[in-house]
Design a protein around this motif. Structure first.
Motif, PDB file in Angstrom:
ATOM      1  N   ARG A  62      60.207  15.408  20.281  1.00 15.10           N
ATOM      2  CA  ARG A  62      60.091  14.108  19.622  1.00 15.10           C
ATOM      3  C   ARG A  62      59.256  13.150  20.461  1.00 15.10           C
ATOM      4  NH1 ARG A  62      65.772  12.033  18.584  1.00 15.10           N
ATOM      5  NH2 ARG A  62      65.693  13.829  17.171  1.00 15.10           N
ATOM      6  N   ASN A  63      58.355  12.404  19.790  1.00 21.08           N
ATOM      7  CA  ASN A  63      57.523  11.423  20.483  1.00 21.08           C
ATOM      8  C   ASN A  63      58.381  10.385  21.192  1.00 21.08           C
ATOM      9  OD1 ASN A  63      55.149  12.606  19.614  1.00 21.08           O
ATOM     10  ND2 ASN A  63      55.031  11.359  17.752  1.00 21.08           N
ATOM     11  N   GLY A  64      57.931   9.977  22.364  1.00 20.61           N
ATOM     12  CA  GLY A  64      58.657   8.989  23.130  1.00 20.61           C
ATOM     13  C   GLY A  64      59.619   9.583  24.134  1.00 20.61           C
ATOM     14  N   THR A  65      59.801  10.905  24.077  1.00 21.42           N
ATOM     15  CA  THR A  65      60.705  11.564  25.028  1.00 21.42           C
ATOM     16  C   THR A  65      60.023  11.696  26.388  1.00 21.42           C
ATOM     17  OG1 THR A  65      61.691  12.855  23.232  1.00 21.42           O
ATOM     18  CG2 THR A  65      62.057  13.637  25.483  1.00 21.42           C
ATOM     19  N   ASP A  66      60.730  11.338  27.430  1.00 22.94           N
ATOM     20  CA  ASP A  66      60.192  11.460  28.786  1.00 22.94           C
ATOM     21  C   ASP A  66      60.326  12.911  29.253  1.00 22.94           C
ATOM     22  OD1 ASP A  66      59.310  11.133  31.332  1.00 22.94           O
ATOM     23  OD2 ASP A  66      61.129  10.145  32.066  1.00 22.94           O
ATOM     24  N   ILE A  67      59.190  13.602  29.314  1.00 21.51           N
ATOM     25  CA  ILE A  67      59.223  15.008  29.737  1.00 21.51           C
ATOM     26  C   ILE A  67      58.682  15.193  31.149  1.00 21.51           C
ATOM     27  CG2 ILE A  67      59.031  15.835  27.367  1.00 21.51           C
ATOM     28  CD1 ILE A  67      56.078  16.413  27.923  1.00 21.51           C
ATOM     29  N   VAL A  68      58.310  14.077  31.790  1.00 23.52           N
ATOM     30  CA  VAL A  68      57.721  14.180  33.136  1.00 23.52           C
ATOM     31  C   VAL A  68      58.709  14.804  34.112  1.00 23.52           C
ATOM     32  CG1 VAL A  68      56.746  12.909  35.074  1.00 23.52           C
ATOM     33  CG2 VAL A  68      56.166  12.248  32.724  1.00 23.52           C
ATOM     34  N   SER A  69      59.949  14.330  34.092  1.00 21.67           N
ATOM     35  CA  SER A  69      60.944  14.862  35.025  1.00 21.67           C
ATOM     36  C   SER A  69      61.238  16.328  34.737  1.00 21.67           C
ATOM     37  CB  SER A  69      62.232  14.047  34.935  1.00 21.67           C
ATOM     38  OG  SER A  69      62.738  14.056  33.600  1.00 21.67           O
ATOM     39  N   ILE A 128      59.717  23.407  10.213  1.00 22.50           N
ATOM     40  CA  ILE A 128      61.040  22.869  10.570  1.00 22.50           C
ATOM     41  C   ILE A 128      61.200  22.653  12.072  1.00 22.50           C
ATOM     42  CG2 ILE A 128      62.267  25.070  10.874  1.00 22.50           C
ATOM     43  CD1 ILE A 128      64.569  23.782   9.220  1.00 22.50           C
ATOM     44  N   GLU A 129      60.416  23.370  12.890  1.00 23.76           N
ATOM     45  CA  GLU A 129      60.540  23.242  14.350  1.00 23.76           C
ATOM     46  C   GLU A 129      59.678  22.094  14.860  1.00 23.76           C
ATOM     47  OE1 GLU A 129      61.457  27.881  15.636  1.00 23.76           O
ATOM     48  OE2 GLU A 129      59.386  27.225  15.453  1.00 23.76           O
ATOM     49  N   VAL A 130      59.955  20.906  14.411  1.00 23.27           N
ATOM     50  CA  VAL A 130      59.222  19.711  14.827  1.00 23.27           C
ATOM     51  C   VAL A 130      60.211  18.596  15.106  1.00 23.27           C
ATOM     52  CG1 VAL A 130      57.088  20.281  13.569  1.00 23.27           C
ATOM     53  CG2 VAL A 130      58.910  19.009  12.405  1.00 23.27           C
ATOM     54  N   ASP A 131      59.722  17.574  15.834  1.00 25.00           N
ATOM     55  CA  ASP A 131      60.534  16.379  16.111  1.00 25.00           C
ATOM     56  C   ASP A 131      61.871  16.758  16.753  1.00 25.00           C
ATOM     57  OD1 ASP A 131      60.824  13.650  16.149  1.00 25.00           O
ATOM     58  OD2 ASP A 131      61.886  13.581  14.219  1.00 25.00           O
ATOM     59  N   LEU A 132      61.777  17.657  17.756  1.00 27.06           N
ATOM     60  CA  LEU A 132      62.988  18.156  18.415  1.00 27.06           C
ATOM     61  C   LEU A 132      63.435  17.213  19.526  1.00 27.06           C
ATOM     62  CD1 LEU A 132      61.957  21.922  18.750  1.00 27.06           C
ATOM     63  CD2 LEU A 132      63.390  20.893  16.971  1.00 27.06           C
ATOM     64  N   GLU A 133      64.695  17.260  19.817  1.00 30.37           N
ATOM     65  CA  GLU A 133      65.265  16.470  20.913  1.00 30.37           C
ATOM     66  C   GLU A 133      65.455  17.381  22.118  1.00 30.37           C
ATOM     67  OE1 GLU A 133      69.358  14.009  22.049  1.00 30.37           O
ATOM     68  OE2 GLU A 133      68.961  14.607  19.970  1.00 30.37           O
ATOM     69  N   LEU A 134      64.841  16.986  23.215  1.00 28.63           N
ATOM     70  CA  LEU A 134      64.924  17.793  24.432  1.00 28.63           C
ATOM     71  C   LEU A 134      66.354  17.834  24.953  1.00 28.63           C
ATOM     72  CD1 LEU A 134      63.448  19.377  26.693  1.00 28.63           C
ATOM     73  CD2 LEU A 134      63.076  17.180  27.846  1.00 28.63           C
ATOM     74  N   VAL A 135      66.876  19.032  25.163  1.00 27.90           N
ATOM     75  CA  VAL A 135      68.236  19.204  25.662  1.00 27.90           C
ATOM     76  C   VAL A 135      68.231  19.483  27.163  1.00 27.90           C
ATOM     77  CG1 VAL A 135      70.312  20.648  25.541  1.00 27.90           C
ATOM     78  CG2 VAL A 135      69.091  20.023  23.441  1.00 27.90           C
ATOM     79  N   GLY A 136      67.330  20.341  27.612  1.00 23.45           N
ATOM     80  CA  GLY A 136      67.281  20.686  29.028  1.00 23.45           C
ATOM     81  C   GLY A 136      66.481  21.956  29.253  1.00 23.45           C
ATOM     82  N   THR A 137      66.655  22.520  30.404  1.00 25.55           N
ATOM     83  CA  THR A 137      65.944  23.758  30.760  1.00 25.55           C
ATOM     84  C   THR A 137      66.927  24.734  31.392  1.00 25.55           C
ATOM     85  OG1 THR A 137      65.369  23.046  32.997  1.00 25.55           O
ATOM     86  CG2 THR A 137      63.839  22.454  31.233  1.00 25.55           C
ATOM     87  N   THR A 138      66.526  25.984  31.387  1.00 22.10           N
ATOM     88  CA  THR A 138      67.274  27.008  32.120  1.00 22.10           C
ATOM     89  C   THR A 138      66.335  27.661  33.126  1.00 22.10           C
ATOM     90  OG1 THR A 138      66.725  28.782  30.552  1.00 22.10           O
ATOM     91  CG2 THR A 138      68.712  27.493  30.120  1.00 22.10           C
ATOM     92  N   ALA A 139      66.885  28.110  34.217  1.00 21.20           N
ATOM     93  CA  ALA A 139      66.105  28.818  35.243  1.00 21.20           C
ATOM     94  C   ALA A 139      66.963  29.943  35.785  1.00 21.20           C
ATOM     95  CB  ALA A 139      65.700  27.859  36.363  1.00 21.20           C
TER      96      ALA A 139
END
Length: 501
Positions: A62-69, A128-139
């Motif tokens: 989703r636009n406006g989500t901070d993905i830098v971190s 349908i896979e658009v405007d998603l809300e970032l939940v997190g990452t796995t490593a």
């Protein structure tokens, strides 16, 4: 805690297990690099849950989500050699998901038009896979199997060029490259990524001439490979550059790109022999595209092993498969190929010498059935034994510990024009000695009743001599005699005289 066809039950902390109803699944494929689930939560909310590579997930956040971190965290994970995924979700209103599930189901049920079916599924998934809300990452850490660095080093010492094709991020791929001894600090490296222009890619594909004999390596990502595949000049320059490298690392590549890399090498270097090894379903196209495919059976499933020419349990077994069994079988095959031509040339050329005496009338020196038995009975058993048991170095551990011995095959030392010509010359020389000694030394001999032996007597004598010489020739080149070797030669030679009787 439980997974059924239409539901997933999980337990979050302390409390009752929560059951999620699976409404639809959007499968992973190499182009999308992601997969999604549409589930109905215990509270009745319908959600789309998606996981995939960061390169394909971030454009759908989703636009406006901070993905830098998040990007910073992913880079840190990659530097540590961890494999990463990005997770996202969104809530689907009933007016959205119900018609979508219906039309997606109809697309899945299309029969007889696979192209339209695939196109519709991709279109509906992207819708349908658009405007998603970032939940997190796995490593997660994908530990190297035992013996991987040693095996790669042995292959390189043997004269092979080793490429690593992986879907991981560039930072992860580089870290794995160092961990498995594919890359090292004392190496001249070229790094090609998606931020470079085509002109920059061309300019970067040039190594320094004053590198002091350092090892060379190329690291390239999937986007750069796509541009390389689409530009003939760039493709040829890339292949020429990799020819001088000891290592190549291709990261963020899809299964199709893995196969395309193998095809590219096979097309531009027709004299090269390629071997692909992998352990997962995404390695199957690459395994099938190579001259030799090796599948590792294990935690990733059996798809790779089932699609390969050879299946092994661990990567380190590739060392013995190629450098020991490969070399030993190369030695046996080269010996037997040379011998097959030799033994047939001897028996045929003796008849050619005979044609000089009968003015090429077509008269055969040997009886037809006897001649047919030459390859079937009188020279076949030693060939089988030598092909199974003979080896030039008795202790295979010595072959295992000295990878440079494999270079006999890379340099065609055991089967080339010079070696082949020597064996054919041997056949001509031996056939001449056999023919003229028997013809002039035995041809005028008389039997018990004072009758000259004639054509039949000369033919049988010459045929017996050919059998003895042909078998002894192979015996002279056997490196590791066993009782089976002695027995096979004895049966072949003595068996003829029983046949004659």
């Amino acid at each position: 805690v439980n997974r059924q066809m239409g539901s997933i039950t999980i337990e979050l902390g302390i409390g009752e297990p929560a059951e999620y109803q699976v409404l639809d699944i959007i499968e992973f494929n190499s182009d999308r690099k992601r997969m999604s689930l549409i589930v109905k939560c215990p509270d009745g909310t319908v959600k789309l849950m998606t996981k995939g590579a960061d390169s394909t997930m971030f454009p759908r956040i989703r636009n406006g989500t901070d993905i830098v971190s998040t990007e910073k965290a992913l880079k840190g994970f990659g530097d540590d050699g961890l494999r990463t995924l990005v997770l996202a979700e969104k809530v689907l209103p009933s007016g959205v998901w119900e018609p979508w599930v219906k039309k997606n189901g109809e697309a899945k049920n299309i029969i007889g038009d696979d192209e339209r079916k695939a196109a519709l599924l991709v279109e509906y998934a992207a819708e349908i896979e658009v405007d998603l809300e970032l939940v997190g990452t796995t490593a997660i850490e994908d530990k190297l199997q035992e013996g991987v660095p040693q095996t790669i080093e042995a292959l390189r010492t043997a004269g092979m060029k080793v490429w690593m094709l992986t879907g991981d991020k560039m930072e992860t791929a580089i870290n794995i490259g160092y961990a498995c001894a594919l890359l090292h600090d004392n190496m001249q490296k070229i790094q090609l990524d998606s931020t470079m222009r085509t002109k920059d890619l061309l300019e970067n594909l040039v190594f320094k001439d004053d590198d002091g004999g350092l090892d060379r390596g190329i690291i390239v990502d999937g986007d750069s490979l796509t541009r390389i595949f689409n530009d003939e000049e760039l493709k040829h320059k890339f292949v020429d550059a990799t020819a001088t490298c000891t290592s190549v690392v291709c990261c963020r590549v899809s299964p199709k790109q893995k196969a395309d890399v193998v095809e590219m090498v096979r097309t531009d270097k027709p004299d090269a022999t390629t071997l692909s090894i992998g352990d997962g379903a995404n390695d199957v196209p690459m395994i099938q595209a190579a001259h030799v495919g090796v599948g590792i059976s294990g935690m990733e499933g059996q798809q790779a092993a089932n699609s390969a020419d050879y299946a092994i349990g661990q990567f380190r077994y590739l060392h013995r498969l190629t450098l020991v069994h490969g070399r030993v079988n190369y030695y046996r095959l080269c010996l037997l190929i040379r011998y097959f031509f030799y033994k047939n040339a001897v028996v045929v050329i003796t008849q050619f010498w005979f044609c000089l005496f009968n003015l090429f009338t077509g008269q055969s020196l040997y009886e037809n059935w006897t001649l047919a038995a030459y390859n079937v009975f009188f020279t076949s058993l030693p060939v089988v034994i030598v092909g199974i048991y003979d080896r030039d170095i008795l202790n295979t551990d010595n072959i295992h510990d000295h990878p440079k011995l494999y270079q006999d095959g890379l340099n065609d030392e055991l089967l080339n024009f010079k070696v082949f010509a020597q064996w054919i010359f041997n056949a001509i020389f031996h056939s001449a000695i056999i023919f003229f000694v028997v013809m002039f030394g035995w041809g005028a001999a008389m039997g018990k009743e004072g009758v000259i032996l004639g054509l039949d007597g000369v033919g049988v004598t010459m045929y017996a001599t050919v059998i003895v010489v042909a078998n002894l020739k192979l015996a002279l080149h056997v490196s590791s005699f066993t009782w089976m070797h002695y027995l096979s030669f004895a049966i072949s030679i003595i068996g003829f005289f029983f046949f004659l009787a």
